[in-house]
Enzyme design. Structure first.
Site, PDB file in Angstrom:
ATOM      1  N   GLY A 176       0.791  -1.224   0.000  1.00  0.00           N
ATOM      2  CA  GLY A 176       0.000   0.000   0.000  1.00  0.00           C
ATOM      3  C   GLY A 176       0.822   1.272   0.000  1.00  0.00           C
ATOM      4  O   GLY A 176       2.050   1.269  -0.052  1.00  0.00           O
ATOM      5  N   CYS A 204      11.322  -1.909   5.001  1.00  0.00           N
ATOM      6  CA  CYS A 204      10.417  -1.717   3.875  1.00  0.00           C
ATOM      7  C   CYS A 204       9.317  -0.709   4.219  1.00  0.00           C
ATOM      8  O   CYS A 204       9.581   0.470   4.346  1.00  0.00           O
ATOM      9  CB  CYS A 204       9.869  -3.067   3.427  1.00  0.00           C
ATOM     10  SG  CYS A 204       9.215  -3.043   1.741  1.00  0.00           S
ATOM     11  N   PHE A 205       8.080  -1.150   4.396  1.00  0.00           N
ATOM     12  CA  PHE A 205       7.016  -0.225   4.789  1.00  0.00           C
ATOM     13  C   PHE A 205       7.383   0.463   6.100  1.00  0.00           C
ATOM     14  O   PHE A 205       7.072   1.646   6.304  1.00  0.00           O
ATOM     15  CB  PHE A 205       5.704  -0.997   4.932  1.00  0.00           C
ATOM     16  CG  PHE A 205       4.464  -0.144   4.780  1.00  0.00           C
ATOM     17  CD1 PHE A 205       4.143   0.418   3.559  1.00  0.00           C
ATOM     18  CD2 PHE A 205       3.616   0.075   5.846  1.00  0.00           C
ATOM     19  CE1 PHE A 205       2.989   1.188   3.406  1.00  0.00           C
ATOM     20  CE2 PHE A 205       2.477   0.839   5.705  1.00  0.00           C
ATOM     21  CZ  PHE A 205       2.156   1.404   4.483  1.00  0.00           C
ATOM     22  N   GLN A 261       9.378   3.516   5.462  1.00  0.00           N
ATOM     23  CA  GLN A 261       8.551   4.640   5.035  1.00  0.00           C
ATOM     24  C   GLN A 261       7.782   5.235   6.203  1.00  0.00           C
ATOM     25  O   GLN A 261       7.593   6.460   6.276  1.00  0.00           O
ATOM     26  CB  GLN A 261       7.602   4.167   3.927  1.00  0.00           C
ATOM     27  CG  GLN A 261       8.339   3.696   2.680  1.00  0.00           C
ATOM     28  CD  GLN A 261       7.508   2.782   1.798  1.00  0.00           C
ATOM     29  OE1 GLN A 261       6.310   2.598   2.026  1.00  0.00           O
ATOM     30  NE2 GLN A 261       8.136   2.181   0.800  1.00  0.00           N
ATOM     31  N   PHE A 317       7.100   2.594  -3.346  1.00  0.00           N
ATOM     32  CA  PHE A 317       7.136   3.938  -2.780  1.00  0.00           C
ATOM     33  C   PHE A 317       8.490   4.137  -2.103  1.00  0.00           C
ATOM     34  O   PHE A 317       9.178   3.170  -1.779  1.00  0.00           O
ATOM     35  CB  PHE A 317       6.008   4.132  -1.765  1.00  0.00           C
ATOM     36  CG  PHE A 317       4.630   4.114  -2.373  1.00  0.00           C
ATOM     37  CD1 PHE A 317       3.984   5.289  -2.711  1.00  0.00           C
ATOM     38  CD2 PHE A 317       3.978   2.905  -2.602  1.00  0.00           C
ATOM     39  CE1 PHE A 317       2.711   5.274  -3.273  1.00  0.00           C
ATOM     40  CE2 PHE A 317       2.708   2.871  -3.158  1.00  0.00           C
ATOM     41  CZ  PHE A 317       2.074   4.065  -3.499  1.00  0.00           C
ATOM     42  N   HIS A 358      14.741  -5.912   2.249  1.00  0.00           N
ATOM     43  CA  HIS A 358      14.354  -7.060   3.074  1.00  0.00           C
ATOM     44  C   HIS A 358      15.589  -7.832   3.538  1.00  0.00           C
ATOM     45  O   HIS A 358      16.094  -8.683   2.811  1.00  0.00           O
ATOM     46  CB  HIS A 358      13.442  -7.995   2.276  1.00  0.00           C
ATOM     47  CG  HIS A 358      12.080  -7.448   2.023  1.00  0.00           C
ATOM     48  ND1 HIS A 358      10.919  -8.165   2.257  1.00  0.00           N
ATOM     49  CD2 HIS A 358      11.676  -6.248   1.546  1.00  0.00           C
ATOM     50  CE1 HIS A 358       9.868  -7.427   1.945  1.00  0.00           C
ATOM     51  NE2 HIS A 358      10.311  -6.268   1.502  1.00  0.00           N
ATOM     52  N   GLU A 383      15.841 -10.166   5.706  1.00  0.00           N
ATOM     53  CA  GLU A 383      15.613 -11.509   6.243  1.00  0.00           C
ATOM     54  C   GLU A 383      16.092 -12.605   5.295  1.00  0.00           C
ATOM     55  O   GLU A 383      16.089 -13.777   5.648  1.00  0.00           O
ATOM     56  CB  GLU A 383      14.130 -11.720   6.577  1.00  0.00           C
ATOM     57  CG  GLU A 383      13.229 -12.035   5.403  1.00  0.00           C
ATOM     58  CD  GLU A 383      13.045 -10.861   4.470  1.00  0.00           C
ATOM     59  OE1 GLU A 383      12.889 -11.091   3.253  1.00  0.00           O
ATOM     60  OE2 GLU A 383      13.072  -9.707   4.929  1.00  0.00           O
TER      61      GLU A 383
END
Length: 380
Positions: free
Chosen positions: A238, A264-265, A268, A309, A354, A356
């Protein structure tokens, strides 16, 4: 609505982009229709992890690797309980998987989970089109009675855009669960699930961390009810501009000075919490081969990405924020996109990619150790 069928490889399929470009091929997976944002992934391996990554919710993934499905599907490598992509596009699907770990073919798994795909497409031409025109809405239609092109294009253009989409609560857990530490328990972490991948709490558990995974809607009281030594904000799908609750929650964590790590998100969200803006990339970063420089060490890592994004923060200056000084810690060497942030006066940092390492590479595993160091410093 989709319908799974046998012999789907003989069923015609059409991919329609919102700008009117059309690609024809054969059904792959379920037969029916699906809509989403067309994006491409440059990973040559790890398609099972890609498919089950919640960050791909409402996206139709185009694989740039021409041959997909070689190793089939196993029961160990999924990053969540289901496939999250809304559609899948490949050029040459493997006819027979060749791995001792395989339990079924990729085609069978897609069909079983109702994921509409298309094969036999010139994915190189499609990828070049998306690089030039940008990520856009797309529809995949398959079956022996396809609508006319005008009808298909109209349906694509009626589909929701990714800009403005608030999706994290749609993919996050609804109930808190605990991933126990492996061996001696050293720390407790509250992980806010915005679309977390299964390997992420596992990587923390390897380091003696007991991870309490909380819903995206968790309150600050619920976060601190687990008495965390650190707080983690996960990846997820999203538009970060819609994520007002996670931003408010992160600001509350920053005010308390608890060690904080976001990916990641979560990167942001940290950017917004510090007062920076976010923006949509033309076609995003997706794949497991993206070069990023850690500016704190000068080292270059090959990293796994899935983001459309990015944070709008100055690359070469230290910024004053409500929580002290902040700087860009990591940058993508392909296009200078911000790939990490860190606070200089509080124990908080984040990265856009990421670490991981599911499905690889492993260059960024040290970031979990950096999080452990922050918690050790705070305890001392």
């Amino acid at each position: 609505m989709t319908i799974s069928t046998r012999g789907a490889t003989r069923v015609p399929a059409v991919l329609v982009l919102e700008d009117g470009r059309i690609f024809r091929g054969r059904a792959y997976g379920a037969v029916g229709e699906t809509f989403g944002e067309a994006v491409f992934s440059t990973g040559m391996t790890g398609y099972q992890e890609t498919l089950t990554d919640p960050s791909y919710h409402r996206q139709v993934v185009v694989m740039t690797a021409p041959h997909v499905g070689n190793t089939g599907v196993n029961d160990e490598d999924a990053e969540s309980a289901r496939i999250w992509v809304s559609g899948y596009v490949v050029r040459d699907p493997a006819r027979v998987p060749s791995s001792w770990r395989s339990r079924r073919t990729l085609d069978e798994e897609l069909a079983a989970q109702g994921v509409v795909g298309i094969s036999g497409v010139d994915t190189r031409a499609l990828t070049r089109h998306l690089r030039e025109r940008g990520a856009m809405r797309v529809g995949i239609f398959s079956g022996n009675a396809l609508p006319d092109e005008g009808t298909m294009l109209a349906e694509v253009r009626q589909a929701p855009e990714m800009t403005g989409a608030d999706l994290s609560a749609e993919v996050a857990t609804t109930e808190t669960y605990v991933v126990p530490a492996q061996g001696e328990k050293k720390f407790t972490v509250a992980a806010v699930d915005l679309g977390i991948k299964g390997m992420t709490p596992y990587r923390m558990a390897e380091r003696g961390i007991e991870v309490h995974v909380l819903p995206a809607t968790a309150s600050v009281e619920e976060v601190y009810a687990v008495n965390p030594d650190g707080v983690f904000f996960s990846n997820g799908p999203g538009d970060p501009a819609t994520a007002d609750h996670p931003v408010a929650l992160m600001r509350a964590v920053l005010e308390r000075g608890t060690p904080l790590f976001g990916i990641c998100f979560g990167n942001q969200i940290l950017g917004r919490a510090l007062g920076f803006g976010t923006y949509k990339l033309k076609y995003g970063h997706r794949g497991i081969n993206q070069p990023v420089q850690d500016r704190t060490t000068g080292k270059v890592e090959v990293t796994a990405h899935n983001h459309g994004f990015a944070v709008d923060a100055p690359l070469d200056t230290v910024s004053d924020t409500p929580f002290g000084r902040a700087e860009v810690s990591h940058v993508c060497l392909n296009d200078n996109v911000v790939e990490g942030l860190q606070l200089l006066d509080k124990p908080a940092f984040s990265v856009q990619y990421h670490p991981e390492a599911a499905a690889g590479p492993h260059d960024a595993a040290y970031l979990f150790d950096r999080f452990v160091s922050l918690m050790e410093g705070q305890r001392a």
